[in-house]
Design a protein around this motif. Structure first.
Motif, PDB file in Angstrom:
ATOM      1  N   LYS A 112       0.832  -1.213   0.000  1.00 59.37           N
ATOM      2  CA  LYS A 112       0.000   0.000   0.000  1.00 59.37           C
ATOM      3  C   LYS A 112       0.863   1.258   0.000  1.00 59.37           C
ATOM      4  CE  LYS A 112      -4.279  -1.873   1.782  1.00 59.37           C
ATOM      5  NZ  LYS A 112      -5.200  -2.052   2.916  1.00 59.37           N
ATOM      6  N   ALA A 113       1.953   1.226   0.755  1.00 58.77           N
ATOM      7  CA  ALA A 113       2.849   2.394   0.777  1.00 58.77           C
ATOM      8  C   ALA A 113       3.442   2.639  -0.610  1.00 58.77           C
ATOM      9  CB  ALA A 113       3.963   2.182   1.803  1.00 58.77           C
ATOM     10  N   ILE A 114       3.827   1.566  -1.285  1.00 56.20           N
ATOM     11  CA  ILE A 114       4.395   1.684  -2.642  1.00 56.20           C
ATOM     12  C   ILE A 114       3.344   2.239  -3.600  1.00 56.20           C
ATOM     13  CG2 ILE A 114       5.222   0.335  -4.626  1.00 56.20           C
ATOM     14  CD1 ILE A 114       6.488  -1.603  -2.459  1.00 56.20           C
TER      15      ILE A 114
ATOM     16  N   ALA B 140      14.680  -0.348  -8.852  1.00 55.61           N
ATOM     17  CA  ALA B 140      14.747   0.208  -7.494  1.00 55.61           C
ATOM     18  C   ALA B 140      15.290  -0.855  -6.546  1.00 55.61           C
ATOM     19  CB  ALA B 140      13.353   0.657  -7.040  1.00 55.61           C
ATOM     20  N   GLU B 141      15.882  -0.388  -5.480  1.00 56.07           N
ATOM     21  CA  GLU B 141      16.452  -1.312  -4.495  1.00 56.07           C
ATOM     22  C   GLU B 141      15.339  -2.056  -3.771  1.00 56.07           C
ATOM     23  OE1 GLU B 141      19.461  -0.966  -0.764  1.00 56.07           O
ATOM     24  OE2 GLU B 141      19.614   0.557  -2.341  1.00 56.07           O
ATOM     25  N   THR B 142      15.505  -3.362  -3.654  1.00 58.64           N
ATOM     26  CA  THR B 142      14.509  -4.192  -2.974  1.00 58.64           C
ATOM     27  C   THR B 142      14.353  -3.755  -1.515  1.00 58.64           C
ATOM     28  OG1 THR B 142      14.933  -6.070  -4.404  1.00 58.64           O
ATOM     29  CG2 THR B 142      14.076  -6.580  -2.211  1.00 58.64           C
ATOM     30  N   VAL B 143      13.111  -3.794  -1.024  1.00 61.83           N
ATOM     31  CA  VAL B 143      12.859  -3.507   0.397  1.00 61.83           C
ATOM     32  C   VAL B 143      12.365  -4.792   1.063  1.00 61.83           C
ATOM     33  CG1 VAL B 143      11.585  -2.117   2.068  1.00 61.83           C
ATOM     34  CG2 VAL B 143      12.236  -1.117  -0.138  1.00 61.83           C
ATOM     35  N   SER B 144      13.051  -5.171   2.152  1.00 62.48           N
ATOM     36  CA  SER B 144      12.683  -6.384   2.883  1.00 62.48           C
ATOM     37  C   SER B 144      12.669  -6.069   4.371  1.00 62.48           C
ATOM     38  CB  SER B 144      13.725  -7.470   2.570  1.00 62.48           C
ATOM     39  OG  SER B 144      13.430  -8.644   3.271  1.00 62.48           O
ATOM     40  N   VAL B 145      11.691  -6.581   5.097  1.00 60.35           N
ATOM     41  CA  VAL B 145      11.607  -6.261   6.519  1.00 60.35           C
ATOM     42  C   VAL B 145      11.355  -7.523   7.344  1.00 60.35           C
ATOM     43  CG1 VAL B 145       9.104  -5.791   6.555  1.00 60.35           C
ATOM     44  CG2 VAL B 145      10.579  -4.691   8.233  1.00 60.35           C
ATOM     45  N   LYS B 146      11.981  -7.540   8.538  1.00 50.80           N
ATOM     46  CA  LYS B 146      11.752  -8.650   9.458  1.00 50.80           C
ATOM     47  C   LYS B 146      10.480  -8.348  10.254  1.00 50.80           C
ATOM     48  CE  LYS B 146      14.279 -11.635  12.546  1.00 50.80           C
ATOM     49  NZ  LYS B 146      15.335 -11.784  13.522  1.00 50.80           N
ATOM     50  N   HIS B 147       9.542  -9.265  10.192  1.00 47.85           N
ATOM     51  CA  HIS B 147       8.240  -9.143  10.866  1.00 47.85           C
ATOM     52  C   HIS B 147       7.426  -7.954  10.365  1.00 47.85           C
ATOM     53  CE1 HIS B 147       8.604 -12.701  13.216  1.00 47.85           C
ATOM     54  NE2 HIS B 147       9.783 -12.327  13.686  1.00 47.85           N
ATOM     55  N   VAL B 148       7.289  -6.893  11.109  1.00 46.23           N
ATOM     56  CA  VAL B 148       6.315  -5.855  10.754  1.00 46.23           C
ATOM     57  C   VAL B 148       7.041  -4.550  10.404  1.00 46.23           C
ATOM     58  CG1 VAL B 148       4.360  -4.499  11.619  1.00 46.23           C
ATOM     59  CG2 VAL B 148       4.583  -6.909  12.265  1.00 46.23           C
ATOM     60  N   PRO B 149       6.668  -3.914   9.284  1.00 43.73           N
ATOM     61  CA  PRO B 149       7.360  -2.668   8.917  1.00 43.73           C
ATOM     62  C   PRO B 149       7.019  -1.514   9.851  1.00 43.73           C
ATOM     63  CG  PRO B 149       5.531  -3.094   7.414  1.00 43.73           C
ATOM     64  CD  PRO B 149       5.617  -4.283   8.317  1.00 43.73           C
ATOM     65  N   GLY B 150       8.023  -0.776  10.266  1.00 46.06           N
ATOM     66  CA  GLY B 150       7.807   0.471  10.995  1.00 46.06           C
ATOM     67  C   GLY B 150       7.802   1.630  10.016  1.00 46.06           C
ATOM     68  N   GLU B 151       7.764   2.857  10.576  1.00 43.48           N
ATOM     69  CA  GLU B 151       7.700   4.051   9.714  1.00 43.48           C
ATOM     70  C   GLU B 151       8.892   4.125   8.763  1.00 43.48           C
ATOM     71  OE1 GLU B 151       5.377   6.346   9.161  1.00 43.48           O
ATOM     72  OE2 GLU B 151       4.117   5.091  10.414  1.00 43.48           O
ATOM     73  N   ASP B 152      10.085   3.733   9.303  1.00 43.71           N
ATOM     74  CA  ASP B 152      11.291   3.836   8.466  1.00 43.71           C
ATOM     75  C   ASP B 152      11.188   2.924   7.237  1.00 43.71           C
ATOM     76  OD1 ASP B 152      11.288   1.622  10.185  1.00 43.71           O
ATOM     77  OD2 ASP B 152      13.487   1.513  10.228  1.00 43.71           O
ATOM     78  N   VAL B 153      10.693   1.723   7.424  1.00 39.66           N
ATOM     79  CA  VAL B 153      10.588   0.779   6.295  1.00 39.66           C
ATOM     80  C   VAL B 153       9.480   1.223   5.337  1.00 39.66           C
ATOM     81  CG1 VAL B 153      10.007  -1.601   5.655  1.00 39.66           C
ATOM     82  CG2 VAL B 153      11.548  -1.163   7.561  1.00 39.66           C
ATOM     83  N   LEU B 154       8.390   1.745   5.901  1.00 41.30           N
ATOM     84  CA  LEU B 154       7.317   2.214   5.015  1.00 41.30           C
ATOM     85  C   LEU B 154       7.802   3.398   4.180  1.00 41.30           C
ATOM     86  CD1 LEU B 154       4.200   1.798   7.323  1.00 41.30           C
ATOM     87  CD2 LEU B 154       4.930   0.343   5.427  1.00 41.30           C
ATOM     88  N   GLU B 155       8.656   4.229   4.752  1.00 38.52           N
ATOM     89  CA  GLU B 155       9.232   5.337   3.972  1.00 38.52           C
ATOM     90  C   GLU B 155      10.123   4.777   2.851  1.00 38.52           C
ATOM     91  OE1 GLU B 155       8.760   8.320   3.238  1.00 38.52           O
ATOM     92  OE2 GLU B 155      10.601   8.534   2.058  1.00 38.52           O
ATOM     93  N   LYS B 156      10.854   3.691   3.140  1.00 38.75           N
ATOM     94  CA  LYS B 156      11.667   3.059   2.081  1.00 38.75           C
ATOM     95  C   LYS B 156      10.763   2.540   0.959  1.00 38.75           C
ATOM     96  CE  LYS B 156      15.697   1.334   4.578  1.00 38.75           C
ATOM     97  NZ  LYS B 156      16.359   0.130   5.063  1.00 38.75           N
ATOM     98  N   CYS B 157       9.597   2.033   1.344  1.00 36.59           N
ATOM     99  CA  CYS B 157       8.636   1.550   0.333  1.00 36.59           C
ATOM    100  C   CYS B 157       8.141   2.716  -0.527  1.00 36.59           C
ATOM    101  CB  CYS B 157       7.452   0.847   1.003  1.00 36.59           C
ATOM    102  SG  CYS B 157       7.904  -0.722   1.762  1.00 36.59           S
ATOM    103  N   SER B 158       7.835   3.835   0.155  1.00 34.85           N
ATOM    104  CA  SER B 158       7.403   5.018  -0.597  1.00 34.85           C
ATOM    105  C   SER B 158       8.506   5.451  -1.559  1.00 34.85           C
ATOM    106  CB  SER B 158       7.074   6.171   0.360  1.00 34.85           C
ATOM    107  OG  SER B 158       6.032   5.795   1.223  1.00 34.85           O
ATOM    108  N   GLU B 159       9.737   5.397  -1.087  1.00 33.09           N
ATOM    109  CA  GLU B 159      10.871   5.775  -1.940  1.00 33.09           C
ATOM    110  C   GLU B 159      10.988   4.817  -3.131  1.00 33.09           C
ATOM    111  OE1 GLU B 159      12.597   8.412  -1.972  1.00 33.09           O
ATOM    112  OE2 GLU B 159      13.918   7.720  -3.590  1.00 33.09           O
TER     113      GLU B 159
END
Ligand code: FEO
Length: 402
Positions: A271-273, A368-387
């Motif tokens: 959804k962030a992407i 684009a660089e792959t985004v991967s997260v352990k368990h649940v994304p926080g704000e920082d990871v969701l911002e990476k998704c937006s990026e």
């Protein structure tokens, strides 16, 4: 023979004598929510000719429609434009019943029919460009190999300007309306696009050559009579232009984000992407494989410029729903796509590597660089998704402009 079914005249000498399958919902993995038709055509020439037959269980419906015009035993020739069983399932039984003087198929069609039926019927091969005299009119043949089988060919009845195009220009749509102009154009475009995406797409380079080949014949077309769906008798350029557009596969201002999710982490990332791409002016389709059928995904990919895929890791793998859709998309060979990958995991995290490998096999340009997260994304990871979304959007705009 009952008189429930009747033929429908489509030109001076040609009748539709096919069958309507209101119930079919699956064509080897392609979901067909609106059923289909198996079109056969009767040419009332000196040599009465049946072009294609129908799926096995619909033979009586076809014979009944033929009988509303002429006794089926009066048929002289049968032509098989395409060997797939939705058009030949009843062919051997029809030959036994009709006892035609001759049966014709392309050279590859003759071999294919033998491989399918293991029967010794004497089917005559016809060559590319060959003309068959039906007495008072001619039928011409044009090989269209790999649209969408090696045996495929078109037939052309010069007298009435009818191109019998087997699967090409068809759609899986059960209706009583036999002509495309009796149906809304947005419905026709959607159904024809879904058919193209799910059946014809891998052969797009061949389609472009075939369109040129058809144009080079100089034949004058009044009708396109495909083996599924309605007959085209007005504005033939509508379907020709769509086929050209789909076959060219030019990048469009549209992205498809496809994902599956276990505990909503991958979904949050998707959804962030999608939101960030939409903010950049990209038309985005967000498709959850927990809910959506693979046929809908490839329909959306048909006119997309970007494909972004995400999956959690399950047992060192991508989720089975993602394996399903990626196998399907890969086989259908969409081209000119850029893409990216995202995913979540609990401990091992193989899903993103697996998805990257699949996109590379598909020749999708990962931008684009792959985004991967352990368990649940926080704000920082969701911002990476937006990026990630912004990066893909910027690259897509650049490629459309080029
Ligand atoms: Fe409609 Fe390829 O058969």
């Amino acid at each position: 023979m009952n008189n429930i079914y009747s033929a429908i005249q489509i030109s001076e000498h040609v009748y539709w004598v096919g069958a309507i399958d209101w119930s079919i919902r699956d064509f080897h993995g392609y979901t067909t929510p609106h059923g289909s038709t198996y079109n056969a055509y009767l040419v009332m020439a000196d040599k009465i000719t049946l072009i294609d037959t129908v799926k096995s269980s619909f033979m009586d419906e076809m014979l009944s429609r033929i009988a509303s015009v002429v006794d089926p035993s009066k048929i002289d020739y049968i032509v098989s434009n395409h060997s797939e069983q939705d058009h030949t399932g009843c062919l051997l039984r029809a030959i036994d019943r009709i006892k035609p003087e001759k049966v014709f198929a392309s050279a590859v069609g003759v071999k294919t029919l033998k491989e399918i039926f293991h029967a010794q019927h004497d089917i005559q091969p016809v060559k590319d460009g060959e003309t068959l005299s039906l007495g008072n009119m001619d039928l011409r043949f044009l090989e269209t190999r790999m649209i969408h089988w090696p045996d495929s060919m078109f037939s052309y009845l010069e007298k009435d300007g009818v191109l019998f195009s087997q699967d090409a220009f068809g759609m899986h749509l059960a209706t009583f309306e036999r002509f495309a102009d009796q149906l809304p154009s947005d419905m026709l475009e959607y159904e024809a696009a879904t058919y193209y995406a799910n059946i014809v797409l891998p052969y797009s380079p061949v389609v472009l050559k075939a369109l040129d080949k058809v144009a080079a014949t100089g034949w004058s077309f009044k009708l396109f009579a495909p083996d599924h769906g309605p007959v085209w008798r007005q504005n033939l350029s509508f379907i020709l232009d769509l086929y050209k557009k789909w076959a060219l596969q030019k990048p469009a201002n549209k992205a498809v984000v496809v994902y599956a999710t276990m505990w909503h982490s991958t979904e949050m990332m998707a959804k962030a992407i999608a939101e960030s791409m939409a903010r950049e002016g990209i038309r985005v389709k967000l498709l959850s494989m927990n809910e959506v059928h693979r046929s809908e995904v490839i329909y959306e990919v048909l006119e997309a410029g970007a494909l972004i895929v995400g999956s959690p890791t399950l047992n060192n793998n991508i989720l089975p729903q993602m394996a399903d859709v990626m196998t399907y998309i890969k086989g259908l060979k969409p081209s000119h796509l850029i893409g990216a990958v995202f995913g979540s995991y609990g401990w091992s995290g193989e899903s993103v590597k697996d998805l990257e490998a699949i996109l590379k096999e598909m020749k999708v340009d990962i931008v684009a660089e792959t985004v991967s997260v352990k368990h649940v994304p926080g704000e920082d990871v969701l911002e990476k998704c937006s990026e990630l979304g912004r990066t893909v959007a910027a690259e897509l705009k650049k490629r459309i402009a080029d």
